[in-house]
Structure formats: structure tokens, C-alpha cells
Motif scaffolding. Structure first.
Motif, PDB file in Angstrom:
ATOM      1  N   VAL A 147       0.848  -1.193   0.000  1.00 39.41           N
ATOM      2  CA  VAL A 147       0.000   0.000   0.000  1.00 39.41           C
ATOM      3  C   VAL A 147       0.885   1.246   0.000  1.00 39.41           C
ATOM      4  CG1 VAL A 147      -1.868   1.224   1.192  1.00 39.41           C
ATOM      5  CG2 VAL A 147      -1.713  -1.271   1.359  1.00 39.41           C
ATOM      6  N   ASN A 148       0.529   2.214  -0.820  1.00 41.34           N
ATOM      7  CA  ASN A 148       1.227   3.498  -0.831  1.00 41.34           C
ATOM      8  C   ASN A 148       0.614   4.372   0.263  1.00 41.34           C
ATOM      9  OD1 ASN A 148       2.240   6.093  -1.323  1.00 41.34           O
ATOM     10  ND2 ASN A 148       2.279   5.796  -3.537  1.00 41.34           N
ATOM     11  N   VAL A 149       1.377   4.601   1.328  1.00 46.05           N
ATOM     12  CA  VAL A 149       0.922   5.431   2.446  1.00 46.05           C
ATOM     13  C   VAL A 149       1.777   6.691   2.479  1.00 46.05           C
ATOM     14  CG1 VAL A 149       0.522   5.558   4.933  1.00 46.05           C
ATOM     15  CG2 VAL A 149       0.264   3.362   3.744  1.00 46.05           C
ATOM     16  N   ASP A 150       1.211   7.770   1.974  1.00 41.23           N
ATOM     17  CA  ASP A 150       1.918   9.062   1.945  1.00 41.23           C
ATOM     18  C   ASP A 150       3.294   8.943   1.286  1.00 41.23           C
ATOM     19  OD1 ASP A 150      -0.213  10.281   3.297  1.00 41.23           O
ATOM     20  OD2 ASP A 150       0.617   9.710   5.252  1.00 41.23           O
ATOM     21  N   LYS A 206       5.122   6.273   0.926  1.00 40.83           N
ATOM     22  CA  LYS A 206       5.921   5.139   1.400  1.00 40.83           C
ATOM     23  C   LYS A 206       5.194   3.836   1.083  1.00 40.83           C
ATOM     24  CE  LYS A 206       8.273   7.524   5.199  1.00 40.83           C
ATOM     25  NZ  LYS A 206       8.579   7.498   6.660  1.00 40.83           N
ATOM     26  N   VAL A 216       4.210   0.247   2.044  1.00 39.82           N
ATOM     27  CA  VAL A 216       4.067  -0.566   3.250  1.00 39.82           C
ATOM     28  C   VAL A 216       3.551  -1.949   2.841  1.00 39.82           C
ATOM     29  CG1 VAL A 216       2.993  -0.754   5.519  1.00 39.82           C
ATOM     30  CG2 VAL A 216       3.542   1.518   4.572  1.00 39.82           C
ATOM     31  N   LYS A 254      -7.467  -2.441   1.989  1.00 40.99           N
ATOM     32  CA  LYS A 254      -6.297  -1.655   2.400  1.00 40.99           C
ATOM     33  C   LYS A 254      -6.033  -0.508   1.427  1.00 40.99           C
ATOM     34  CE  LYS A 254      -3.928  -5.138   5.171  1.00 40.99           C
ATOM     35  NZ  LYS A 254      -4.165  -4.358   6.415  1.00 40.99           N
ATOM     36  N   TRP A 255      -6.308  -0.731   0.140  1.00 42.38           N
ATOM     37  CA  TRP A 255      -6.080   0.314  -0.856  1.00 42.38           C
ATOM     38  C   TRP A 255      -7.163   1.383  -0.850  1.00 42.38           C
ATOM     39  CZ3 TRP A 255      -5.485  -4.047  -4.948  1.00 42.38           C
ATOM     40  CH2 TRP A 255      -4.210  -4.610  -4.877  1.00 42.38           C
TER      41      TRP A 255
END
Length: 282
Positions: free
Chosen positions: A90-93, A95, A97, A255-256
């Protein structure tokens, strides 16, 4: 501008994830697209950096990259680290993860059956990556016992040593497992035995199986392996790999997007692609 999601694997042409996820993006009116990328092991790092550079929202990881992907991620969920494999990123800001939804997806797939892990004696056949994810997810729920059997018993024993949860487990031979298979409430086949085109293979005999057990095979091509066919002849409940595949995908989608999707729709979509109509014998 459409958000990009993807699946990385080698090979990748067989993957049904693009059909499943693109249908969900359309169904929920999400401006996104999901693409398969054939990535050789030597190019995995380049692929991850490329996806980050273009701002991909996330991606799935399949064979043979689930463990190799870890060093290229910014952060990895604790359970995925314990398993040693990632199948969802998952792209979190900005980053990347990593998570592992395989084992949790398998457990979700048992909800339709009404089986309670905490009350069950479990046998897992195999000691590879899928077995590891399923074993850790089950062990976390503290069943009565969960034993592992494998052609190489030492590999099963090492997997038990790696488990971070205090569950009663033994590593046994395939011969011993076949002899005592009637003692288990849940039997989970995680090897490639019986997968197309090797349709006549099965990991062990079910001669001593009792009719109250639930027998699962994570293979979904064919929809009923020889292993499941024999279990059904013994009047056992059966479940193929469709449920695990659909639920791990549903958890990734959640999650996405923050949306837990319509699993029935996903299941029907996958079954249509496979030309089947049912995956569970209750």
C-alpha cells in the motif's frame, strides 16, 4: 487521472487478479486501473522504484517475489515480517508498506463454513510459503492443535520453530499423517500436488478420513482436485482455493480503498473466468 494498481510476478499471464480488481474499481466508481506486470527477479527493485516514482496506489506480489520484495519496501507489517512474505503493498503518503493477506484470507474463507478454529484440531500439508502464512494465521487464533506434514519433515519442524505463537504443534511424516488423518477437524492442502496439468497427483491418502472433517485445498485450477474428490467421497465437507484467493484480494482492496468489497460478486467473477459454478460442498 486514474490511480494505478498492479500485480508483479514471474510468470504473470495466469493471474485473475486484474479481472477481479478492475471489476471492483468499476463497481465502486473508483477512478483506478489494475495491471499485471511480468517482472523477472533481477528487475524487482527497478519495478518497485518505478511504481513509486509514478505514484502507484499499491500492488500485489505473487510468485516468486513474496519474500524478495521485503528489502525494497519502506515498512512491513509485523505479521508479514513474521511470515517472511508480502503479497500486498500500500502506498501510504509516498511510502510503500507491505502486508500479507494470504493467511487472513484463508481464515476469512472459513467463515462461510462456520468452522471455529479455536475448537479445532488442524493438519496442514506442506511447508512452503502458503503453508507458512496459513499456519501463522491459524496459530494466532490458538486452535487445540495444528500439526504439519511434509515430504521433508525437517522443513515442517523448522516452520514450527519459527512460529511466534504458543500453539501445540508437531511435525509428522506423510505416512503418519495419512494414518491419523481421522483425528483432525480441518485438513489443509497447500502444495501444488493435483494442480493442472498434474491432475492425478495427491499428497497423501484419505482412506482414514472421517465424514465430519472439513478438507481444504488452496488450488483452484481444477476447482476440485483429486484430493478434494476423494474427501467428498468420504462425505467430508470440502473447500477449494477460490475462497482464499477471493478473500485475500478483498483484504488487499480494503487496504487500498477503505472499502471491504462485495465478496459474492468477486467469487462469481472468478468462477465465471474458470468456467465453474461452485466451490464448496456443505
Amino acid at each position: 487521472m486514474k490511480k494505478l494498481f498492479a500485480v508483479l510476478g514471474d510468470p504473470i499471464g495466469h493471474s485473475m487478479s486484474p479481472v477481479m480488481h478492475n471489476d471492483l474499481f468499476s463497481f465502486y466508481n473508483i477512478d483506478a486501473h489494475y495491471l499485471p506486470f511480468h517482472v523477472k527477479p533481477d528487475n524487482l527493485g527497478h519495478a518497485v522504484r518505478g511504481l513509486k516514482a509514478i505514484g502507484a496506489g499499491g500492488f500485489n506480489v505473487t510468485i516468486p517475489h513474496k519474500s524478495a520484495i521485503i528489502p525494497f519496501l519502506d515498512q512491513v507489517d509485523e505479521l508479514a515480517l513474521q511470515i517472511g512474505a508480502v503479497n500486498t503493498v500500500v502506498n501510504v503518503d509516498g511510502k510503500f508498506v507491505g502486508y500479507n493477506t494470504d493467511g487472513l484470507g484463508f481464515l476469512k474463507g472459513l467463515t462461510d463454513i462456520g468452522l471455529h478454529i479455536s475448537e479445532s484440531r488442524v493438519l496442514i500439508i506442506g511447508a512452503g510459503g502458503a503453508a507458512r502464512a496459513i499456519y501463522f494465521a491459524i496459530a494466532k487464533n490458538l486452535p487445540k492443535a495444528v500439526d504439519l506434514t511434509n515430504r521433508t519433515v525437517e522443513k515442517a519442524a523448522n516452520l514450527i520453530k519459527d512460529c511466534p505463537f504458543p500453539v501445540s504443534s508437531k511435525a509428522i511424516s506423510l505416512t503418519e499423517a495419512a494414518e491419523k488423518i481421522g483425528e483432525y477437524d480441518l485438513i489443509i492442502q497447500t502444495t501444488m500436488s493435483g494442480m493442472s496439468p498434474n491432475l492425478n497427483e495427491q499428497p497423501l491418502s484419505l482412506e482414514n478420513l472421517h465424514g465430519q472433517a472439513l478438507v481444504c485445498d488452496i488450488i483452484y485450477n481444477p476447482l476440485e482436485t483429486k484430493f478434494l474428490q476423494e474427501a467428498k467421497q468420504k462425505d467430508a465437507k470440502i473447500q477449494n482455493g477460490i475462497e482464499m484467493f477471493v478473500y485475500q484480494g478483498a483484504l488487499a482492496f480494503e487496504k487500498w480503498t477503505g472499502i471491504f468489497p462485495d465478496v459474492k460478486r468477486m467469487r462469481e467473477n472468478v468462477l465465471q473466468q474458470l468456467g465453474g459454478t461452485s466451490n464448496v460442498n456443505r
